[in-house]
Write a protein that holds these residues in place. Structure first.
Motif, PDB file in Angstrom:
ATOM      1  N   GLY A 129      26.678  28.364   5.630  1.00  0.00           N
ATOM      2  CA  GLY A 129      27.494  27.229   6.038  1.00  0.00           C
ATOM      3  C   GLY A 129      28.514  26.829   4.989  1.00  0.00           C
ATOM      4  N   THR A 135      28.512  24.237   3.131  1.00  0.00           N
ATOM      5  CA  THR A 135      27.905  23.663   1.927  1.00  0.00           C
ATOM      6  C   THR A 135      26.638  24.417   1.539  1.00  0.00           C
ATOM      7  N   LEU A 136      25.745  24.615   2.507  1.00  0.00           N
ATOM      8  CA  LEU A 136      24.451  25.215   2.215  1.00  0.00           C
ATOM      9  C   LEU A 136      24.262  26.517   2.981  1.00  0.00           C
ATOM     10  N   LYS A 178      21.366  28.798   4.591  1.00  0.00           N
ATOM     11  CA  LYS A 178      19.984  28.678   5.054  1.00  0.00           C
ATOM     12  C   LYS A 178      19.466  30.079   5.349  1.00  0.00           C
ATOM     13  N   GLY A 194      26.653  18.707   9.800  1.00  0.00           N
ATOM     14  CA  GLY A 194      26.640  19.523   8.595  1.00  0.00           C
ATOM     15  C   GLY A 194      27.749  19.011   7.681  1.00  0.00           C
ATOM     16  N   SER A 195      28.516  19.937   7.078  1.00  0.00           N
ATOM     17  CA  SER A 195      29.679  19.516   6.288  1.00  0.00           C
ATOM     18  C   SER A 195      30.625  18.743   7.203  1.00  0.00           C
ATOM     19  N   GLY A 230      28.916  15.243   6.850  1.00  0.00           N
ATOM     20  CA  GLY A 230      28.078  15.206   5.648  1.00  0.00           C
ATOM     21  C   GLY A 230      28.866  15.554   4.388  1.00  0.00           C
ATOM     22  N   GLY A 231      29.825  16.446   4.523  1.00  0.00           N
ATOM     23  CA  GLY A 231      30.660  16.814   3.378  1.00  0.00           C
ATOM     24  C   GLY A 231      31.525  15.641   2.928  1.00  0.00           C
ATOM     25  N   PHE A 270      23.476  15.423  -3.593  1.00  0.00           N
ATOM     26  CA  PHE A 270      23.192  14.730  -2.335  1.00  0.00           C
ATOM     27  C   PHE A 270      21.999  13.790  -2.507  1.00  0.00           C
ATOM     28  N   ASN A 308      21.884  19.152   8.076  1.00  0.00           N
ATOM     29  CA  ASN A 308      21.282  18.735   6.806  1.00  0.00           C
ATOM     30  C   ASN A 308      21.741  17.388   6.272  1.00  0.00           C
ATOM     31  N   PHE A 309      22.765  16.790   6.894  1.00  0.00           N
ATOM     32  CA  PHE A 309      23.129  15.427   6.499  1.00  0.00           C
ATOM     33  C   PHE A 309      21.924  14.491   6.688  1.00  0.00           C
ATOM     34  N   ARG A 363      18.831  15.290   6.146  1.00  0.00           N
ATOM     35  CA  ARG A 363      17.763  15.620   5.193  1.00  0.00           C
ATOM     36  C   ARG A 363      17.500  14.442   4.268  1.00  0.00           C
TER      37      ARG A 363
HETATM   38  P1  ADP Z   1      26.815  23.446   6.582  1.00  0.00           P
HETATM   39  O1  ADP Z   1      26.334  24.565   7.468  1.00  0.00           O
HETATM   40  O2  ADP Z   1      28.197  22.990   6.892  1.00  0.00           O
HETATM   41  O3  ADP Z   1      26.600  23.738   5.131  1.00  0.00           O
HETATM   42  P2  ADP Z   1      24.414  21.722   6.745  1.00  0.00           P
HETATM   43  O4  ADP Z   1      23.774  21.435   8.059  1.00  0.00           O
HETATM   44  O5  ADP Z   1      23.682  22.635   5.827  1.00  0.00           O
HETATM   45  O6  ADP Z   1      25.904  22.190   7.005  1.00  0.00           O
HETATM   46  O7  ADP Z   1      24.657  20.319   6.055  1.00  0.00           O
HETATM   47  C1  ADP Z   1      25.415  20.155   4.869  1.00  0.00           C
HETATM   48  C2  ADP Z   1      25.360  18.691   4.480  1.00  0.00           C
HETATM   49  O8  ADP Z   1      24.014  18.322   4.218  1.00  0.00           O
HETATM   50  C3  ADP Z   1      26.101  18.335   3.212  1.00  0.00           C
HETATM   51  O9  ADP Z   1      27.457  18.029   3.485  1.00  0.00           O
HETATM   52  C4  ADP Z   1      25.341  17.123   2.708  1.00  0.00           C
HETATM   53  O10 ADP Z   1      25.814  15.942   3.331  1.00  0.00           O
HETATM   54  C5  ADP Z   1      23.924  17.349   3.201  1.00  0.00           C
HETATM   55  N1  ADP Z   1      22.964  17.870   2.216  1.00  0.00           N
HETATM   56  C6  ADP Z   1      21.616  17.778   2.339  1.00  0.00           C
HETATM   57  N2  ADP Z   1      20.984  18.349   1.308  1.00  0.00           N
HETATM   58  C7  ADP Z   1      21.948  18.829   0.481  1.00  0.00           C
HETATM   59  C8  ADP Z   1      21.910  19.533  -0.763  1.00  0.00           C
HETATM   60  N3  ADP Z   1      20.755  19.821  -1.397  1.00  0.00           N
HETATM   61  N4  ADP Z   1      23.090  19.901  -1.317  1.00  0.00           N
HETATM   62  C9  ADP Z   1      24.259  19.618  -0.717  1.00  0.00           C
HETATM   63  N5  ADP Z   1      24.343  18.947   0.458  1.00  0.00           N
HETATM   64  C10 ADP Z   1      23.212  18.552   1.069  1.00  0.00           C
END
Ligand code: ADP
Length: 379
Positions: free
Chosen positions: A16, A18-19, A21, A202-203, A226-227, A242, A333-334, A336
């Motif tokens: 993704g 940011t992260l 998986k 997500g981001s 979330g970004g 985060f 993951n926002f 989380r």
């Molecule tokens: P993407 O696929 O765009 O990376 P995610 O569903 O993984 O999306 O969500 C990313 C978002 O989750 C980040 O923008 C942030 O708000 C939040 N987040 C949760 N845990 C973390 C982490 N350990 N590091 C960075 N961002 C995190």
């Protein structure tokens, strides 16, 4: 067992914005013949992944999310959930190479923008081909699969005594804070899911109307996700993760940052049913130098969280009404380690729809795309 299944190890990957998986399937019933056949490299990979919960500097396994006894392509086993920052893909590739993955795995099933962006690097560094899957297809397949395997997957946040929130008294400020602190998590039976609105935070944010397993469309999205929360929080508070941003927000007070209805009206705007402690203007107090001088990092983090969360809630509600869908499932993951946003979304969905809409959440938050990828591994 499915004889056309590809050789182990089985992974699904979602790279993704940011992260990244990574979901790993650890087979359970390995028979004698297979055990003998299992190469040293494969054994080492399995041991390395399942015996550690941290990999390198930034890789983490979410042990609490591990799923036992699942079936994929006729094989029973355990699903392991691993994440690392997408900025560390280079380090991941080095690690994969040092563990001998390059000799064993020639195709990895991947989704997310990074599956395109890093395709060349995977070939160059570890000689792995990425078999790409669409991220929204993968997301929905993953949600449906995980929910079918885990009876506790889907849940909601219930207000005290499950009173519809629009009937709670609104004359006890800070009413919202008090109400949210009493919300409790309860399981939700999602066995008849359709139709539902899936909001992936997500981001950025995508909103999908899902009418059936292979019947969905993307209705809307917003770049304020979330970004944005994390980026603005880093700018405003100097935080660097985060987790730190969330813990600042948890102890902050957004009413020193935002302009509320009561700051403008002196009380409720009764004619249109707007309570005094509703935010009228996010960050609206920050035009004043005096106010800026007094504001804390915690308050700024809280206001950023509330602003982003309420904006997503508002878009979700408009889409749900427009599409005549009553259940709104939030993932990504926002959410989380972020119960505050979940409770705010639950409150907002219910309040602004007079109890018609229900906000639902999923335990495996941001991993569905990676699971969906794993399910579609084709020989
Ligand atoms: P993407 O696929 O765009 O990376 P995610 O569903 O993984 O999306 O969500 C990313 C978002 O989750 C980040 O923008 C942030 O708000 C939040 N987040 C949760 N845990 C973390 C982490 N350990 N590091 C960075 N961002 C995190």
């Amino acid at each position: 067992p499915d004889n056309n299944a590809p050789p182990m190890p089985w992974f699904g990957m979602d790279i993704g914005g940011t992260l990244t998986k990574l979901v790993y399937f650890e087979p359970r019933e390995t028979n004698r013949r297979e055990l003998d056949k299992e190469t040293e490299v494969l054994k080492n990979i399995r041991r390395y992944l399942t015996r550690n919960s941290a990999y390198g500097k930034t890789g983490r396994r979410d042990v609490h999310l591990q799923m036992e006894n699942v079936t994929i392509r006729g094989r029973r086993g355990t699903l392991h959930f691993i994440r690392f920052p997408t900025s560390e893909v280079g380090a991941f590739l080095q690690l994969a190479r040092s563990k001998g993955m390059a000799d064993l795995v020639n195709t990895i099933y991947a989704t997310g923008g990074g599956a395109y962006k890093f395709e060349e690097d995977f070939i160059k560094e570890v000689n792995m081909r990425l078999s790409k899957m669409d991220e929204l297809d993968a997301l929905i397949a993953g949600v449906l699969y995980v929910d079918s395997m885990n009876p506790r997957e889907c849940y909601y946040w219930a207000p005290p005594d499950e009173q519809p929130v629009h009937q709670l008294p609104s004359d006890t400020p800070p009413y919202l804070e008090a109400a949210l602190s009493q919300y409790v998590r309860k399981p939700y039976d999602f066995s008849c899911p359709y139709p539902f609105l899936l909001v992936n935070i997500g981001s950025g944010v995508s909103l999908l109307v899902v009418n059936g397993p292979d019947n969905y469309y993307r209705v809307s999205g917003t770049s304020l996700g979330g970004g944005t929360f994390l980026g603005l929080c880093c700018l405003l508070t100097g935080c660097s993760s985060f987790e730190e941003a969330i813990s600042l927000a948890a102890s902050g007070d957004n009413t020193t940052v935002d302009k509320l209805v009561r700051d403008i009206y002196g009380g409720d705007y009764a004619r249109f049913g707007l309570p005094g402690d509703l935010v009228a203007s996010s960050f609206g107090q920050m035009c004043s130098a005096d106010r800026r001088a007094k504001v804390s990092r915690e308050d700024l983090a809280r206001a950023t969280l509330v602003t982003i969360t309420n904006n997503i809630g508002s878009i979700a509600r408009l889409c749900a009404c427009n599409e005549r869908v009553e259940r709104v499932v939030f993932c990504g993951n926002f959410l989380r380690v972020n119960p505050l946003s979940m409770k705010l979304l639950s409150y907002a969905m219910s309040y602004w729809s007079r109890g018609a809409l229900k906000a639902l959440f999923l335990e495996h938050e941001g991993y569905f795309g990676a699971v969906g990828c794993l399910l579609h591994l084709d020989a």
